[in-house]
Scaffold this motif. Sequence first.
Motif, PDB file in Angstrom:
ATOM      1  N   GLY A  69       0.785  -1.217   0.000  1.00 20.55           N
ATOM      2  CA  GLY A  69       0.000   0.000   0.000  1.00 20.55           C
ATOM      3  C   GLY A  69       0.819   1.270   0.000  1.00 20.55           C
ATOM      4  N   ASP A  70       2.136   1.125   0.090  1.00 17.78           N
ATOM      5  CA  ASP A  70       2.988   2.317   0.176  1.00 17.78           C
ATOM      6  C   ASP A  70       4.042   2.366  -0.922  1.00 17.78           C
ATOM      7  N   GLY A  71       4.376   1.232  -1.504  1.00 17.05           N
ATOM      8  CA  GLY A  71       5.369   1.197  -2.570  1.00 17.05           C
ATOM      9  C   GLY A  71       6.572   0.353  -2.203  1.00 17.05           C
ATOM     10  N   THR A  72       7.598   0.423  -3.046  1.00 13.12           N
ATOM     11  CA  THR A  72       8.829  -0.334  -2.839  1.00 13.12           C
ATOM     12  C   THR A  72       9.969   0.642  -2.577  1.00 13.12           C
ATOM     13  N   PHE A  73      10.752   0.368  -1.535  1.00 12.91           N
ATOM     14  CA  PHE A  73      11.788   1.294  -1.086  1.00 12.91           C
ATOM     15  C   PHE A  73      13.165   0.633  -1.121  1.00 12.91           C
ATOM     16  N   VAL A  74      14.193   1.453  -1.314  1.00 12.36           N
ATOM     17  CA  VAL A  74      15.567   0.958  -1.282  1.00 12.36           C
ATOM     18  C   VAL A  74      15.965   0.723   0.169  1.00 12.36           C
ATOM     19  N   ARG A  75      16.445  -0.466   0.444  1.00 12.34           N
ATOM     20  CA  ARG A  75      16.803  -0.839   1.816  1.00 12.34           C
ATOM     21  C   ARG A  75      18.318  -0.857   2.043  1.00 12.34           C
ATOM     22  N   ALA A  76      19.084  -1.205   1.005  1.00 17.79           N
ATOM     23  CA  ALA A  76      20.540  -1.290   1.123  1.00 17.79           C
ATOM     24  C   ALA A  76      21.146  -1.180  -0.266  1.00 17.79           C
ATOM     25  N   THR A  77      22.452  -0.952  -0.324  1.00 18.01           N
ATOM     26  CA  THR A  77      23.113  -0.771  -1.613  1.00 18.01           C
ATOM     27  C   THR A  77      23.806  -2.027  -2.125  1.00 18.01           C
ATOM     28  N   SER A  78      23.814  -3.090  -1.331  1.00 12.98           N
ATOM     29  CA  SER A  78      24.417  -4.341  -1.785  1.00 12.98           C
ATOM     30  C   SER A  78      23.757  -5.502  -1.062  1.00 12.98           C
ATOM     31  N   GLU A  79      23.890  -6.697  -1.644  1.00 13.83           N
ATOM     32  CA  GLU A  79      23.325  -7.880  -1.012  1.00 13.83           C
ATOM     33  C   GLU A  79      23.938  -8.113   0.359  1.00 13.83           C
ATOM     34  N   PHE A  80      25.255  -7.889   0.472  1.00 14.41           N
ATOM     35  CA  PHE A  80      25.929  -8.094   1.753  1.00 14.41           C
ATOM     36  C   PHE A  80      25.408  -7.123   2.800  1.00 14.41           C
ATOM     37  N   SER A  81      25.310  -5.858   2.415  1.00 11.93           N
ATOM     38  CA  SER A  81      24.817  -4.853   3.349  1.00 11.93           C
ATOM     39  C   SER A  81      23.381  -5.161   3.754  1.00 11.93           C
ATOM     40  N   GLY A  82      22.569  -5.601   2.793  1.00 11.55           N
ATOM     41  CA  GLY A  82      21.187  -5.951   3.102  1.00 11.55           C
ATOM     42  C   GLY A  82      21.095  -7.080   4.103  1.00 11.55           C
ATOM     43  N   ALA A  83      21.969  -8.073   3.946  1.00 10.58           N
ATOM     44  CA  ALA A  83      21.969  -9.196   4.875  1.00 10.58           C
ATOM     45  C   ALA A  83      22.370  -8.745   6.271  1.00 10.58           C
ATOM     46  N   VAL A  84      23.380  -7.886   6.351  1.00  7.93           N
ATOM     47  CA  VAL A  84      23.827  -7.394   7.656  1.00  7.93           C
ATOM     48  C   VAL A  84      22.737  -6.584   8.328  1.00  7.93           C
ATOM     49  N   ARG A  85      22.037  -5.751   7.539  1.00  5.57           N
ATOM     50  CA  ARG A  85      20.964  -4.933   8.111  1.00  5.57           C
ATOM     51  C   ARG A  85      19.884  -5.802   8.733  1.00  5.57           C
ATOM     52  N   ARG A  86      19.572  -6.931   8.105  1.00  2.00           N
ATOM     53  CA  ARG A  86      18.541  -7.808   8.645  1.00  2.00           C
ATOM     54  C   ARG A  86      18.983  -8.397   9.988  1.00  2.00           C
ATOM     55  N   LEU A  87      20.279  -8.600  10.143  1.00  3.63           N
ATOM     56  CA  LEU A  87      20.790  -9.217  11.359  1.00  3.63           C
ATOM     57  C   LEU A  87      21.056  -8.211  12.473  1.00  3.63           C
ATOM     58  N   ALA A  88      21.124  -6.913  12.108  1.00  2.66           N
ATOM     59  CA  ALA A  88      21.687  -5.946  13.040  1.00  2.66           C
ATOM     60  C   ALA A  88      20.685  -5.239  13.919  1.00  2.66           C
ATOM     61  N   GLY A  89      19.398  -5.448  13.687  1.00  3.21           N
ATOM     62  CA  GLY A  89      18.390  -4.669  14.375  1.00  3.21           C
ATOM     63  C   GLY A  89      18.657  -4.366  15.831  1.00  3.21           C
ATOM     64  N   ALA A  90      18.573  -5.376  16.693  1.00  2.00           N
ATOM     65  CA  ALA A  90      18.756  -5.145  18.127  1.00  2.00           C
ATOM     66  C   ALA A  90      20.139  -5.573  18.588  1.00  2.00           C
ATOM     67  N   GLU A  91      20.995  -5.936  17.672  1.00  2.66           N
ATOM     68  CA  GLU A  91      22.305  -6.483  18.042  1.00  2.66           C
ATOM     69  C   GLU A  91      23.412  -5.496  17.712  1.00  2.66           C
ATOM     70  N   LEU A  92      23.294  -4.298  18.270  1.00  7.75           N
ATOM     71  CA  LEU A  92      24.295  -3.265  18.016  1.00  7.75           C
ATOM     72  C   LEU A  92      25.682  -3.726  18.441  1.00  7.75           C
ATOM     73  N   ARG A  93      25.744  -4.481  19.517  1.00  3.10           N
ATOM     74  CA  ARG A  93      27.034  -4.972  19.998  1.00  3.10           C
ATOM     75  C   ARG A  93      27.728  -5.809  18.927  1.00  3.10           C
ATOM     76  N   ASP A  94      26.974  -6.681  18.258  1.00  2.00           N
ATOM     77  CA  ASP A  94      27.548  -7.513  17.201  1.00  2.00           C
ATOM     78  C   ASP A  94      28.083  -6.653  16.062  1.00  2.00           C
ATOM     79  N   VAL A  95      27.327  -5.617  15.717  1.00  2.00           N
ATOM     80  CA  VAL A  95      27.748  -4.720  14.638  1.00  2.00           C
ATOM     81  C   VAL A  95      29.052  -4.022  15.010  1.00  2.00           C
ATOM     82  N   LEU A  96      29.142  -3.536  16.241  1.00  2.00           N
ATOM     83  CA  LEU A  96      30.354  -2.856  16.679  1.00  2.00           C
ATOM     84  C   LEU A  96      31.554  -3.802  16.682  1.00  2.00           C
ATOM     85  N   GLN A  97      31.333  -5.057  17.021  1.00  2.00           N
ATOM     86  CA  GLN A  97      32.420  -6.024  17.007  1.00  2.00           C
ATOM     87  C   GLN A  97      32.924  -6.259  15.585  1.00  2.00           C
TER      88      GLN A  97
END
Length: 225
Positions: A69-97
């Motif tokens: 109902g709203d359209g399609t939006f760009v979520r990430a600029t690469s497949e790798f970045s997109g995968a990391v974004r899906r994993l990173a939501g509440a796991e900021l500590r993992d991202v920082l590591q």
Amino acid sequence: MPLATTRRSGLVDQVIDQMRSAITGGEWKVGERIPTEPELVAALGVGRNTVREAVRALSHAGLLEVRQGDGTFVRATSEFSGAVRRLAGAELRDVLQVRRILEVEGARMAAQNRTDADLAELDDLLGARDRSMAAQDFASGVDEDAAFHIAVVRCSHNPLLTELYQGLTEIVRASVASTVTAAPATAAIDHGGLLAAIRAGDTDKAAKEAGGFLDELIAQLDSAG
């Protein structure tokens, strides 16, 4: 939208490649809505099913997000970045590591391989970041902070490391924004020591500086948890 009309075989793959190029080339920016299905059909000269399959594939890869109902939006600029974004939501500590692993070695190599032009770029980026943070313009400061870290890794002149780290562009920015939002005092973290070590060609000090502030952020998250 400058996407060439597609009339050869393998239409779906070709459309996927063209849409991916629009994303990676910055024509479609992260967070923005892409053209509507009828607009894509007209621009690409293909059928609706072909466009839908391409959108579905890029959504599965994490580059696009379909919002009913709203359209399609760009979520990430690469497949790798997109995968990391899906994993990173509440796991900021993992991202920082993960950032620490890449940035420590990036800083070490930057101290060894940087050029005068690299140093001038780092000076400009860090100066802009510090001015924004001092003025409590955190939106600009976050962008400039992320750009500084990306530039440090780029100064390593290791193409593979640079490409890998640039795939994390969105998540690096998100982690900077998250730490600033969660604890504004972290906005005052001084990266002057890191830049000084890179300028001096001190590889060990550069690595220590790069890892030190991330260790501080991880420790803050652990104590808060």
